[in-house]
Design a protein around this motif. Sequence first.
Motif, PDB file in Angstrom:
ATOM      1  N   GLU A 198      44.971   3.297   9.790  1.00  0.00           N
ATOM      2  CA  GLU A 198      45.091   2.525   8.551  1.00  0.00           C
ATOM      3  C   GLU A 198      43.700   2.194   8.017  1.00  0.00           C
ATOM      4  O   GLU A 198      42.734   2.111   8.784  1.00  0.00           O
ATOM      5  N   ILE A 199      43.642   1.976   6.704  1.00  0.00           N
ATOM      6  CA  ILE A 199      42.403   1.555   6.035  1.00  0.00           C
ATOM      7  C   ILE A 199      42.710   0.262   5.297  1.00  0.00           C
ATOM      8  O   ILE A 199      43.608   0.219   4.459  1.00  0.00           O
ATOM      9  N   MET A 200      41.946  -0.799   5.613  1.00  0.00           N
ATOM     10  CA  MET A 200      42.284  -2.118   5.079  1.00  0.00           C
ATOM     11  C   MET A 200      41.054  -2.806   4.496  1.00  0.00           C
ATOM     12  O   MET A 200      39.986  -2.772   5.105  1.00  0.00           O
ATOM     13  N   PRO A 201      41.185  -3.439   3.317  1.00  0.00           N
ATOM     14  CA  PRO A 201      40.091  -4.280   2.816  1.00  0.00           C
ATOM     15  C   PRO A 201      39.844  -5.420   3.800  1.00  0.00           C
ATOM     16  O   PRO A 201      40.780  -5.950   4.404  1.00  0.00           O
ATOM     17  N   TYR A 202      38.593  -5.784   3.947  1.00  0.00           N
ATOM     18  CA  TYR A 202      38.235  -6.850   4.873  1.00  0.00           C
ATOM     19  C   TYR A 202      37.692  -8.026   4.072  1.00  0.00           C
ATOM     20  O   TYR A 202      38.389  -8.621   3.260  1.00  0.00           O
ATOM     21  N   PHE A 203      36.421  -8.371   4.201  1.00  0.00           N
ATOM     22  CA  PHE A 203      35.873  -9.464   3.414  1.00  0.00           C
ATOM     23  C   PHE A 203      34.505  -9.067   2.889  1.00  0.00           C
ATOM     24  O   PHE A 203      33.819  -8.203   3.428  1.00  0.00           O
ATOM     25  N   ASN A 204      34.117  -9.711   1.794  1.00  0.00           N
ATOM     26  CA  ASN A 204      32.799  -9.504   1.194  1.00  0.00           C
ATOM     27  C   ASN A 204      32.542  -8.029   0.884  1.00  0.00           C
ATOM     28  O   ASN A 204      31.424  -7.536   1.019  1.00  0.00           O
ATOM     29  N   GLY A 205      33.604  -7.320   0.466  1.00  0.00           N
ATOM     30  CA  GLY A 205      33.433  -5.925   0.053  1.00  0.00           C
ATOM     31  C   GLY A 205      33.481  -4.917   1.175  1.00  0.00           C
ATOM     32  O   GLY A 205      33.358  -3.715   0.928  1.00  0.00           O
TER      33      GLY A 205
END
Length: 244
Positions: free
Chosen positions: A206-213
Amino acid sequence: MLKALIVEDEAPARLELRYLLQPYQDRIQIVGEATNVPEAKALIDAIDYDVVFLDVSMPGATGMDLGAELKEKHPELKIVFVSAYDHYAVEAFSVQAVDYLLKPVSPERMGETVRRLLEVSGDNARPARTAQPPLEWVPCEFHGHTAPIAVSDIIYVVAERETIYVCTTDNRYPTRFTLGELEERLPDHFMRTHRSFIANLRQVREIMPYFNGTYLLKMKDKAQSEVIVSRSNVRRVKEIFNIA
């Protein structure tokens, strides 16, 4: 060899610049870091730097003020401004900056900056390197013996403190290789996603947004480990996986 100083008040941003400059360490050597303008002035007075990577927005006096002062006092010094905002660009080039980098900086954009620096320094020859064959096995340590780990079995590689671990589906093994050496000699489907990680892109679940870009890659090992993608590498990951 160009001696470089990084002037940036945020530690993660300094680490990111170091990571982006690592592929060019045989042409640009980072020999100093400063977190504010007074520190930068003291270091520049003590050492003959060739280039300064200078953050525009810092507490107190700004990087733009320092840049103007440096060009007057050290006209041979090359300045590369780094900023999250583009509206300082015109002012930056008024002090004859070599380049103006917008955060997050991509590896490709840093490569262009390095080429400019080498060109204006009269040192644009490519370094001579001995070609290394691609790896089929990575020698690792296991209970006091050498364990050859097939490249096809590697899910990801991680640096933790002073140790590099090669991670497979259900185990991880320390190796004497550095991340830089593995980055050069692993196949193209392995990517240096972060200063501490190399991921096998064929083993991404899976590919997931994390934090601060930043992003996370959830891997296909039993633990479903998460590999960090730095901001500067997010665009490349999206291109590889055709993410809009």
